[in-house]
Design a protein around this motif. Structure first.
Motif, mmCIF file in Angstrom:
data_model
loop_
_atom_site.group_PDB
_atom_site.id
_atom_site.type_symbol
_atom_site.label_atom_id
_atom_site.label_comp_id
_atom_site.label_asym_id
_atom_site.label_seq_id
_atom_site.Cartn_x
_atom_site.Cartn_y
_atom_site.Cartn_z
ATOM 1 N N HIS A 18 73.567 -42.062 29.250
ATOM 2 C CA HIS A 18 74.742 -41.582 28.539
ATOM 3 C C HIS A 18 75.354 -40.346 29.200
ATOM 4 O O HIS A 18 76.585 -40.218 29.267
ATOM 5 C CB HIS A 18 74.390 -41.281 27.081
ATOM 6 C CG HIS A 18 74.321 -42.498 26.222
ATOM 7 N ND1 HIS A 18 73.151 -43.235 26.045
ATOM 8 C CD2 HIS A 18 75.274 -43.146 25.506
ATOM 9 C CE1 HIS A 18 73.395 -44.265 25.247
ATOM 10 N NE2 HIS A 18 74.666 -44.232 24.904
ATOM 11 N N MET A 41 78.968 -40.269 30.856
ATOM 12 C CA MET A 41 79.889 -39.266 30.333
ATOM 13 C C MET A 41 80.570 -38.511 31.471
ATOM 14 O O MET A 41 81.790 -38.324 31.490
ATOM 15 C CB MET A 41 79.123 -38.282 29.443
ATOM 16 C CG MET A 41 79.987 -37.263 28.737
ATOM 17 S SD MET A 41 78.975 -36.007 27.871
ATOM 18 C CE MET A 41 78.078 -37.038 26.705
ATOM 19 N N LYS A 89 84.626 -38.669 32.887
ATOM 20 C CA LYS A 89 85.445 -37.459 32.960
ATOM 21 C C LYS A 89 86.051 -37.264 34.353
ATOM 22 O O LYS A 89 87.025 -36.522 34.510
ATOM 23 C CB LYS A 89 84.612 -36.236 32.564
ATOM 24 C CG LYS A 89 84.304 -36.193 31.077
ATOM 25 C CD LYS A 89 83.441 -35.005 30.705
ATOM 26 C CE LYS A 89 83.164 -35.017 29.199
ATOM 27 N NZ LYS A 89 82.333 -33.879 28.764
ATOM 28 N N GLU A 134 78.231 -31.923 26.522
ATOM 29 C CA GLU A 134 79.669 -32.190 26.602
ATOM 30 C C GLU A 134 80.387 -31.098 27.400
ATOM 31 O O GLU A 134 81.195 -31.385 28.294
ATOM 32 C CB GLU A 134 80.249 -32.269 25.187
ATOM 33 C CG GLU A 134 81.713 -32.666 25.128
ATOM 34 C CD GLU A 134 81.956 -34.120 25.433
ATOM 35 O OE1 GLU A 134 82.975 -34.425 26.104
ATOM 36 O OE2 GLU A 134 81.134 -34.960 25.030
ATOM 37 N N THR A 172 79.160 -31.166 31.250
ATOM 38 C CA THR A 172 79.728 -32.274 32.034
ATOM 39 C C THR A 172 81.223 -32.078 32.264
ATOM 40 O O THR A 172 81.753 -32.453 33.307
ATOM 41 C CB THR A 172 79.464 -33.631 31.361
ATOM 42 O OG1 THR A 172 79.898 -33.586 29.988
ATOM 43 C CG2 THR A 172 77.987 -33.998 31.414
#
Length: 228
Positions: free
Chosen positions: A17, A21, A25, A170, A173
């Motif tokens: 994940h 992720m 991005k 979050e 990344t």
């Protein structure tokens, strides 16, 4: 931007994940491979890749789609959960097959303009040594810039990772994706890589391995030409 992700496991846990992720991005074209599903053959130690040609590896054709995806990528993401403080067996088996591409042998010229990210997770520790397992290869492949990101998620299931940790991931990344995009297309290898290349250039000038030495001469790297 082209991104190739090599997942060191076939299930879709925390490491998966986070890697996905980050890749999303970067807003590029994503190609993914899952180990050992897409490749899991053990190196036989035949040394054909070193002494003669990588095409003589008994697993060459099976590995070829991943090799092509890596060569075509602008960003390579190597992602592995921590298994006893190191990468998964599947990731180790995969990386073993690219020993012939190390700087001491026959590095792929395109690597010197790429970026790589090594991602690892664990319920506890071991991320540093696991990322080093993967970063050793990206450095010796000649990759221009390697980022390492390890996270102690304190869980064995992504669904159970708490929101505070997920929010931190979050933000991290997002920051990492920003740095990668900023460096895209403008990176050159580090001083350390260039220095190691120079040493190998002297070694290959009259190299002990005829196959490697011939490769360096054909690339023009023994003279003034450089892959960057």
């Amino acid at each position: 931007m082209k991104i190739t992700i090599i997942h060191g496991q076939s299930h879709r846990g925390s490491t998966y994940h986070i890697a996905k992720m980050l890749a999303e991005k970067l807003q590029g074209e994503i190609t993914e491979f899952f180990l050992p599903r897409d490749f899991g053959s053990l190196c036989t130690g035949c040394t054909n890749c070193f002494a003669k040609s990588e095409t003589l590896c008994p697993h060459y054709e099976k590995l070829k789609p991943i090799t092509e995806a890596i060569d075509n990528a602008d960003v390579i993401i190597l992602a592995s959960p921590v298994y006893v403080y190191h990468v998964t067996g599947a990731m180790k088996v995969f990386l073993d097959h690219y020993g012939y591409r190390w700087l001491v042998h026959r590095p792929e010229a395109s690597m010197f303009r790429k970026q790589a990210v090594c991602i690892s997770t664990a319920a506890g520790g071991g991320m540093k040594s696991t990322n080093k397992d993967m970063a050793d290869s990206t450095f010796y492949w000649g990759v221009a810039k390697t980022y390492k990101y390890g996270v102690g998620v304190r869980e064995v299931s992504w669904n159970r990772v708490n929101d505070k940790i997920k929010n931190s991931i979050e933000k991290k990344t997002t920051s990492l994706a920003r740095r990668i995009r900023k460096n895209y297309g403008s990176l050159k290898p580090s001083i350390k890589t260039k220095a190691f290349f120079s040493v190998m250039r002297l070694v290959q000038k009259n190299g002990w391995n005829e196959t490697d030495s011939r490769y360096w001469h054909e690339k023009g790297w023994i003279g003034k030409k450089r892959p960057w």
